[in-house]
Enzyme design. Structure first.
Site, PDB file in Angstrom:
ATOM      1  N   LYS A  59      45.573  35.030  38.480  1.00 37.67           N
ATOM      2  CA  LYS A  59      46.037  36.168  37.674  1.00 37.67           C
ATOM      3  C   LYS A  59      46.273  37.390  38.557  1.00 37.67           C
ATOM      4  O   LYS A  59      47.330  38.008  38.501  1.00 37.67           O
ATOM      5  CB  LYS A  59      44.997  36.548  36.602  1.00 37.67           C
ATOM      6  CG  LYS A  59      44.722  35.481  35.587  1.00 37.67           C
ATOM      7  CD  LYS A  59      43.705  35.943  34.560  1.00 37.67           C
ATOM      8  CE  LYS A  59      42.337  36.221  35.113  1.00 37.67           C
ATOM      9  NZ  LYS A  59      41.617  35.058  35.636  1.00 37.67           N
TER      10      LYS A  59
ATOM     11  N   GLU B 290      36.878  44.708  37.458  1.00 40.62           N
ATOM     12  CA  GLU B 290      37.107  43.662  38.447  1.00 40.62           C
ATOM     13  C   GLU B 290      36.503  44.108  39.777  1.00 40.62           C
ATOM     14  O   GLU B 290      35.762  45.073  39.830  1.00 40.62           O
ATOM     15  CB  GLU B 290      38.602  43.358  38.553  1.00 40.62           C
ATOM     16  CG  GLU B 290      39.153  42.629  37.328  1.00 40.62           C
ATOM     17  CD  GLU B 290      38.707  41.168  37.236  1.00 40.62           C
ATOM     18  OE1 GLU B 290      38.717  40.466  38.251  1.00 40.62           O
ATOM     19  OE2 GLU B 290      38.321  40.735  36.135  1.00 40.62           O
ATOM     20  N   ARG B 291      36.845  43.390  40.846  1.00 34.12           N
ATOM     21  CA  ARG B 291      36.188  43.674  42.132  1.00 34.12           C
ATOM     22  C   ARG B 291      36.689  44.968  42.756  1.00 34.12           C
ATOM     23  O   ARG B 291      37.882  45.240  42.765  1.00 34.12           O
ATOM     24  CB  ARG B 291      36.448  42.516  43.101  1.00 34.12           C
ATOM     25  CG  ARG B 291      35.969  41.200  42.540  1.00 34.12           C
ATOM     26  CD  ARG B 291      36.618  40.026  43.229  1.00 34.12           C
ATOM     27  NE  ARG B 291      36.392  38.799  42.485  1.00 34.12           N
ATOM     28  CZ  ARG B 291      37.161  38.389  41.479  1.00 34.12           C
ATOM     29  NH1 ARG B 291      38.205  39.099  41.110  1.00 34.12           N
ATOM     30  NH2 ARG B 291      36.891  37.273  40.848  1.00 34.12           N
TER      31      ARG B 291
HETATM   32  N1  LIG Z   1      50.828  32.188  44.175  1.00 37.24           N
HETATM   33  C1  LIG Z   1      49.816  31.718  44.903  1.00 37.24           C
HETATM   34  N2  LIG Z   1      50.050  31.131  46.073  1.00 37.24           N
HETATM   35  C2  LIG Z   1      49.028  30.645  46.797  1.00 37.24           C
HETATM   36  N3  LIG Z   1      47.743  30.712  46.436  1.00 37.24           N
HETATM   37  C3  LIG Z   1      47.437  31.287  45.287  1.00 37.24           C
HETATM   38  C4  LIG Z   1      48.461  31.833  44.443  1.00 37.24           C
HETATM   39  N4  LIG Z   1      47.876  32.318  43.339  1.00 37.24           N
HETATM   40  C5  LIG Z   1      46.553  32.128  43.493  1.00 37.24           C
HETATM   41  N5  LIG Z   1      46.278  31.509  44.639  1.00 37.24           N
HETATM   42  C6  LIG Z   1      44.935  31.118  45.092  1.00 37.24           C
HETATM   43  O1  LIG Z   1      43.994  31.264  44.031  1.00 37.24           O
HETATM   44  C7  LIG Z   1      42.971  32.178  44.416  1.00 37.24           C
HETATM   45  C8  LIG Z   1      42.495  32.978  43.226  1.00 37.24           C
HETATM   46  O2  LIG Z   1      43.520  33.820  42.747  1.00 37.24           O
HETATM   47  P1  LIG Z   1      43.211  35.168  41.952  1.00 37.24           P
HETATM   48  O3  LIG Z   1      42.224  36.003  42.677  1.00 37.24           O
HETATM   49  O4  LIG Z   1      44.513  35.770  41.626  1.00 37.24           O
HETATM   50  O5  LIG Z   1      42.534  34.578  40.663  1.00 37.24           O
HETATM   51  P2  LIG Z   1      42.146  35.338  39.336  1.00 37.24           P
HETATM   52  O6  LIG Z   1      42.738  34.540  38.239  1.00 37.24           O
HETATM   53  O7  LIG Z   1      42.483  36.771  39.427  1.00 37.24           O
HETATM   54  O8  LIG Z   1      40.588  35.124  39.340  1.00 37.24           O
HETATM   55  P3  LIG Z   1      39.451  36.030  38.680  1.00 37.24           P
HETATM   56  O9  LIG Z   1      39.407  35.685  37.239  1.00 37.24           O
HETATM   57  O10 LIG Z   1      38.239  35.556  39.398  1.00 37.24           O
HETATM   58  O11 LIG Z   1      39.798  37.449  38.938  1.00 37.24           O
HETATM   59  C9  LIG Z   1      43.594  33.018  45.501  1.00 37.24           C
HETATM   60  O12 LIG Z   1      42.641  33.562  46.354  1.00 37.24           O
HETATM   61  C10 LIG Z   1      44.482  32.020  46.192  1.00 37.24           C
HETATM   62  O13 LIG Z   1      43.759  31.244  47.123  1.00 37.24           O
HETATM   63 MG   LIG Z   2      41.398  38.545  39.391  1.00 39.22          MG
END
Ligand SMILES: Nc1ncnc2c1ncn2[C@@H]1O[C@H](COP(=O)(O)OP(=O)(O)OP(=O)(O)O)[C@@H](O)[C@H]1O
Ligand SMILES: [Mg+2]
Length: 513
Positions: A163, A189-190
């Site tokens: 996300k 968030e962080r």
């Molecule tokens: N478009 C992308 N290309 C390559 N890797 C990706 C991509 N999107 C996400 N990732 C991988 O997934 C990991 C987690 O993504 P992200 O931090 O956006 O998750 P999130 O859904 O925001 O999680 P949270 O709920 O913990 O905040 C990233 O660190 C990366 O390794």
């Molecule tokens: Mg996130």
């Protein structure tokens, strides 16, 4: 009624009890109204927001700061007004906390207007709707779930499905070309992500038209609960007073609901379904309804929505869904296969995806893509039980098309360059549609699936085609095209891109031979 409107002299109170963030204060003269801000402690550092009047002399409030050092009998100053944040041109390129203090190590704002964070949504008569598509340069989104200018889009997903990455990429792609103001609001968030984003925006040179407001996970629930209102107040200023369009990005709206749940629990309200606060719907719509378009300007908002335990029937997710004009659902399965952005085309939708808005060709293509994916999803069970060989030739074609489309709809991101090693790509809607159309016409039948993985426009696929089935012309072009990007992909890179293959790549190979 807003506390602002009562003009009574601010009075002094005395703390009668402190339980965590919950503070009871006695006022002998004038009882501060709901939402009044009280200050206590050294230099008034401890900020308390009044949420209930218990009786003729007592109010109960939630501290928006840590309550360390607060003790019974201490004096409390009523500030005589609600929580306020600075608004105006001065806030551009700055980073704020929920109290409107600058947190970017820069100089404090000298003099500017301060406005209450509690504002009513614009009345119906002032609202306006226009249906215009907002291009993001991300193929999967532009083709299947186009965003609306002045609409609200949600990025739904469980933990770690991408996300924040997708939101950051959208900021990267859109802030530069967006003529208005962009406001980023980090809720729960962080802290690290906030700092990273600030640096990225600074490096990209888009900070002069951007404001950032943070109430991250280390802050008390009261602060996380109000930070969204603070950011919106700034957005409303640009919309109503400066008549500019605003792009409002929120990571993560679930944390707002969660903060509300904590506040409600602390205030002793009876929890409702799954422990959520009974007032969740009201709280959310009070915030979401302020994100509206008026005759003077539009607020386009993109919100990340964390989905607890990947359960899309969770009340928080369900309530958020109902406010949005586009929902982009990220699936864990796709993320685990390395198909980034992990958008699930069958669960995501947008109210813009109608022939009247996107045009007949785009609509028909999007429908055809969806149908192909849906058929593939049905065939997957048969393939896993009986193998691809048992399918009819027509079904095999569907599988081939769907798998090529799936790969074509992946895209390298600018913001993930450091861990994928691939340069980011911005793809125009026309190129994305062309690519999908040509795949649906089976033009890329003889290309290996991997040739379509993590590319931009479809003509980049040539650089990766297998020498065997491709034509002499494309072979010579392939040589000429050996750019670093083309070199970088074939070897397995750190993202789980190589992972999808175990059973399915095998199926693909069998089909190709
Ligand atoms: N478009 C992308 N290309 C390559 N890797 C990706 C991509 N999107 C996400 N990732 C991988 O997934 C990991 C987690 O993504 P992200 O931090 O956006 O998750 P999130 O859904 O925001 O999680 P949270 O709920 O913990 O905040 C990233 O660190 C990366 O390794
Ligand atoms: Mg996130």
């Amino acid at each position: 009624m807003l506390a602002q409107e009562t003009v009574k002299p601010p009075s002094l109170g005395v703390i009668v009890s402190v339980r965590g963030s919950v503070v009871d204060v006695r006022f002998d003269e004038h009882l501060p109204p709901i939402y009044s801000v009280l200050r206590a402690g050294d230099k008034g550092k401890i900020v308390i927001e009044v949420l209930a009047q218990l009786d003729a002399r007592h109010v109960r409030g939630i501290a928006l700061t840590p309550t360390q050092g607060l003790a019974r009998g201490m004096a409390v100053q009523d500030t005589g007004g609600p929580l306020k944040v600075p608004v105006g041109k001065e806030v551009l390129s700055r980073m704020f906390d929920v109290f409107g203090n600058v947190i970017d190590r820069g100089a404090a704002l000298s003099d500017c207007q301060w406005r209450s964070v509690h504002q009513p949504p614009p009345p119906l008569a002032r609202r306006s709707t226009k249906s215009e598509v907002f291009e993001t340069g991300i193929k999967a989104i532009d083709v299947l779930m186009p965003l609306e200018r002045g609409g609200k889009a949600g990025l739904f997903g469980g933990a770690g499905v991408g996300k924040t990455v997708l939101l950051t990429e959208m900021i990267h792609n859109m802030v530069g070309q967006h003529e208005g103001v962009s406001i980023f609001c980090g809720i729960g968030e962080r802290c690290r992500e906030g700092e990273e984003l600030y640096q990225q925006m600074k490096d990209a040179g888009v900070l002069p038209n951007m404001v950032m407001v943070f109430g991250q996970m280390n802050e008390p629930p009261g602060a996380r609960f109000r930070v969204g209102h603070a950011a919106l107040t700034m957005a409303e200023y640009f919309r109503d007073d400066e008549h500019r369009d605003v792009l409002l990005l929120i990571d993560n709206i679930f944390r707002f609901i969660q903060a509300g749940m904590e506040v409600s629990g602390l205030m002793g309200q009876m929890p409702s379904r799954l422990g959520y606060q009974p007032t969740m719907g009201t709280e959310l719509s009070r915030l979401e309804e302020r994100i509206a378009n008026t005759d003077t300007g539009a607020i386009t908002s993109i919100q990340a929505v964390y989905v607890p335990a990947d359960d899309f029937t969770d009340p928080a997710a369900v309530h958020t869904f109902s406010h949005l004009s586009a929902s982009i659902v990220l699936s864990r399965k796709r993320a685990s296969e390395g198909l980034f952005p992990a958008v699930d085309p069958l669960q995501s939708n947008s109210k813009m995806a109608t022939p009247g808005i996107v045009g007949a060709r785009h609509y028909a293509l999007a429908q055809e893509i969806r149908r192909t994916f849906a058929q593939y999803a049905q065939l997957k069970d048969i393939i896993s039980m009986l193998g691809l060989e048992q399918l009819s030739p027509e079904d095999r074609n569907v599988v081939a098309r769907a798998r090529r489309l799936e790969r074509f709809l992946t895209q390298p991101f600018f913001t993930t360059k450091q861990f994928t090693g691939l340069d980011g790509k911005l793809v125009s809607l026309a190129d994305a549609l062309d690519g999908c159309e040509r795949i649906l016409r089976d033009e890329f039948k003889d290309y290996p699936e991997s040739a379509l993985y993590m590319i931009g426009a479809i003509n980049e696929a040539k650089g990766k085609s297998k020498p065997g089935p491709s034509t002499a012309e494309s072979k010579s072009k392939a040589k000429a095209d050996l750019t670093p990007a083309a070199n970088a992909t074939p070897e397995p890179h750190p993202i789980p891109g190589a992972k999808p293959q175990p059973t399915l790549e095998h199926a693909g190979d069998a089909h190709e031979s």
